[in-house]
Every structure is written in C-alpha cells, then in structure tokens.
Design a protein around this motif. Structure first.
Motif, PDB file in Angstrom:
ATOM      1  N   ASN A  11      56.871 -15.366 -52.686  1.00 29.07           N
ATOM      2  CA  ASN A  11      57.107 -15.148 -54.095  1.00 29.07           C
ATOM      3  C   ASN A  11      56.154 -15.471 -54.910  1.00 29.07           C
ATOM      4  O   ASN A  11      56.176 -15.083 -56.303  1.00 29.07           O
ATOM      5  N   TYR A  12      55.142 -16.367 -54.581  1.00 26.84           N
ATOM      6  CA  TYR A  12      54.029 -16.550 -55.684  1.00 26.84           C
ATOM      7  C   TYR A  12      52.904 -15.454 -55.380  1.00 26.84           C
ATOM      8  O   TYR A  12      51.752 -15.368 -56.042  1.00 26.84           O
TER       9      TYR A  12
ATOM     10  N   ALA B 299      52.602 -12.093 -55.657  1.00 23.84           N
ATOM     11  CA  ALA B 299      52.568 -10.929 -56.618  1.00 23.84           C
ATOM     12  C   ALA B 299      52.080 -11.695 -58.067  1.00 23.84           C
ATOM     13  O   ALA B 299      50.946 -10.971 -58.425  1.00 23.84           O
ATOM     14  N   PRO B 300      52.531 -12.681 -58.363  1.00 22.64           N
ATOM     15  CA  PRO B 300      52.057 -13.284 -59.594  1.00 22.64           C
ATOM     16  C   PRO B 300      50.581 -13.855 -59.502  1.00 22.64           C
ATOM     17  O   PRO B 300      49.770 -13.614 -60.646  1.00 22.64           O
ATOM     18  N   LEU B 301      50.375 -14.466 -58.598  1.00 18.88           N
ATOM     19  CA  LEU B 301      48.762 -15.001 -58.114  1.00 18.88           C
ATOM     20  C   LEU B 301      47.978 -13.798 -58.077  1.00 18.88           C
ATOM     21  O   LEU B 301      46.755 -14.109 -58.513  1.00 18.88           O
ATOM     22  N   PHE B 302      48.377 -12.809 -57.446  1.00 16.32           N
ATOM     23  CA  PHE B 302      47.507 -11.558 -57.262  1.00 16.32           C
ATOM     24  C   PHE B 302      47.084 -10.968 -58.654  1.00 16.32           C
ATOM     25  O   PHE B 302      45.966 -10.700 -58.931  1.00 16.32           O
TER      26      PHE B 302
ATOM     27  N   LEU C 164      50.695 -20.905 -61.899  1.00 13.32           N
ATOM     28  CA  LEU C 164      51.759 -20.392 -62.722  1.00 13.32           C
ATOM     29  C   LEU C 164      52.366 -21.573 -63.788  1.00 13.32           C
ATOM     30  O   LEU C 164      52.459 -22.424 -63.447  1.00 13.32           O
ATOM     31  N   TRP C 165      52.204 -21.095 -65.077  1.00 17.78           N
ATOM     32  CA  TRP C 165      52.480 -22.109 -66.187  1.00 17.78           C
ATOM     33  C   TRP C 165      53.791 -22.713 -65.741  1.00 17.78           C
ATOM     34  O   TRP C 165      53.883 -23.884 -66.195  1.00 17.78           O
ATOM     35  N   HIS C 166      54.978 -21.938 -65.524  1.00 14.69           N
ATOM     36  CA  HIS C 166      56.246 -22.729 -65.444  1.00 14.69           C
ATOM     37  C   HIS C 166      56.135 -23.898 -64.291  1.00 14.69           C
ATOM     38  O   HIS C 166      56.773 -25.021 -64.452  1.00 14.69           O
ATOM     39  N   VAL C 167      55.313 -23.586 -63.139  1.00  9.82           N
ATOM     40  CA  VAL C 167      55.080 -24.759 -62.188  1.00  9.82           C
ATOM     41  C   VAL C 167      54.547 -25.929 -62.697  1.00  9.82           C
ATOM     42  O   VAL C 167      54.978 -27.040 -62.567  1.00  9.82           O
TER      43      VAL C 167
END
Length: 262
Positions: free
Chosen positions: A53-54, A56-59, A193-196
């Motif tokens: 689930n990481y 797509a956002p990290l790409f 990811l900022w929320h992490v």
C-alpha cells in the motif's frame, strides 16, 4: 505590448524547435527511467519488505517529484551559465531585445514547464499503467492530478530560477546543493509519507510541513490516490501558491540585484 508578445513567441518558438531536435533522446531517457522505477517498485522494493500500500504514493514521490527536483536543479545550473558573469552569455543578447525582463524570464519558465511535462508523460502514464495493481484503490481524479501537476511544475521552475539569480556563479556551483537544496530534498515527503512521520513524531511532521516539496508530493498523492492518508488539496494547493508567490518576490529582487545593481 503586442510587439513584446511577438518577440516572446519568437523566442519560445526557437526553443521549441531546439527541443524537437533533442526530444527523442530525452524520451529515451524517460523510458529508461520508467523501466528502472517499475522494476524497483514492482519487484525489488516489495521483495525487500515494502508494504504494497506504500508503492503507489512512494512512486509519486520518488518517481515523479524527485525527477522534477533533479530537473529543476539542472534548469538552475543551465541558467547560471546564461546569466552574465565572467564571460559573454546568451542572456546578454536576450537582455538587449526590446522586451521587458519579466516577459523574458516568463519565456524561460514556460519552456521549462513544457519540456518537463512532455518528458514526464511516459513516466506518469506508463508508471500508473504498469503498476496499475498498486493504483487499483485510487479514488482521486486524473483531472485534479493534472492541475496539481501544473502547479507543482510551475513552483519547481520558479524555485530553481530564484536560486539561480540569488547566488553568485562560484558559490552556486560549490555550495548550493549542500547548503540549500539538501535541506529541501531530505526534509520533505518525497521519500516519506507525511502521515507516517507525523504519527511517529509530530515535531518532525511540523518541520516537513514547512517544506513546500512536502506539499508538492502530498498534493499529487491526494489528487491521484484520494483518501485521508495524505495532506488534502485544501492545504497543499494554498501552501504551494504562497510558496510560489514568495519565490516570485525573491526572484524579482534577485534579478534586480544581479542585472541592475546600481
């Protein structure tokens, strides 16, 4: 005013003709980068334990925003060679044209945006297609993503143009990455990811919020992927607009200092 825009259009047309010549090579580079990123995010990183689930956002962060960051640095480096310093440069000829400076530098910015949008299309379209299983849960909008992408490219162009005019040639070449850009690059949400980060340490989450490249990465994620895991567009868009206005103001002062010091 009509004459000004005719001159500006002629300069842009000349640059686009030059781009047409070098475009095949740039697209080859873009497709090579696409292949590397797909291998990394599709195979290597999951094999090393990256949660799916990481991907797509990290790409979006490392595949797209990092590319723009590196391209912006190359743009600033190219501008440094054009700005009059110890030798005659092409900008000295441009400054003799009957064209206001703000239109001349607007042409530089427009060309940068056109070039980067064209050569990142394979990366964006190809990446989201080849990694489509990782983007399957996306609830965002390609229209919103496109508009957000335009804002991000605009900000990147303004930011790096500002840096090129703010510092002297030798100082820029020797120090700008370590003393300026490394902070923007590493203390951002490009690789994170900022929320992490905010969940682990609200203090560092706040630091990341002060970095406009956090809003660039998180805004693109929010626009394309949707959901509540990313900073909303209601925060990232105003933040990037404010950052762009600040950069424009600093750029204006830097241009006057470098080109009209008396």
């Amino acid at each position: 005013m009509h004459t000004y825009f005719l001159i500006m259009r002629a300069l842009l047309h000349r640059d686009l003709m030059a781009l047409r010549i070098k475009l095949p090579g740039l697209l080859i580079d873009s497709f090579i980068l696409l292949g590397i990123q797909v291998l990394n995010f599709g195979y290597f990183y999951p094999f090393l334990g990256l949660p799916t689930n990481y991907i797509a956002p990290l790409f979006i962060g490392t595949g797209i925003v990092e590319f723009l960051f590196q391209s912006g640095f190359a743009f600033a480096d190219e501008l440094m060679e054009k700005i009059p310093h110890k030798q005659t440069t092409v900008m000295e000829y441009h400054l003799t044209l009957p064209l206001p400076k703000w239109l001349l530098f607007t042409e530089y910015l427009i060309y940068f945006m056109i070039e980067k949008i064209i050569i990142t299309l394979p990366l964006i379209v190809g990446g989201t297609y080849l990694l489509r299983d990782r983007f399957a849960d996306a609830t965002g909008s390609f229209v919103l993503f496109g508009l957000m992408y335009l804002l991000v490219v605009f900000f990147v162009g303004i930011f790096f143009m500002m840096l090129a005019f703010m510092y002297e040639y030798e100082w820029f070449k020797d120090n700008v990455w370590s003393r300026r850009l490394s902070w923007f690059f590493n203390f951002s949400a490009i690789y994170l990811l900022w929320h992490v980060v905010n969940g682990i340490s609200p203090f560092f989450g706040t630091i990341l919020l002060c970095n406009p490249f956090t809003h660039a990465a998180e805004g693109l994620r929010s626009a394309l992927l949707g959901g509540s895991l990313y900073l909303p567009l209601s925060i990232t868009v105003p933040a990037l607009c404010i950052a762009s206005l600040i950069c424009i103001r600093l750029l204006k002062a830097a241009i006057i200092k470098r080109l009209d010091p008396v």
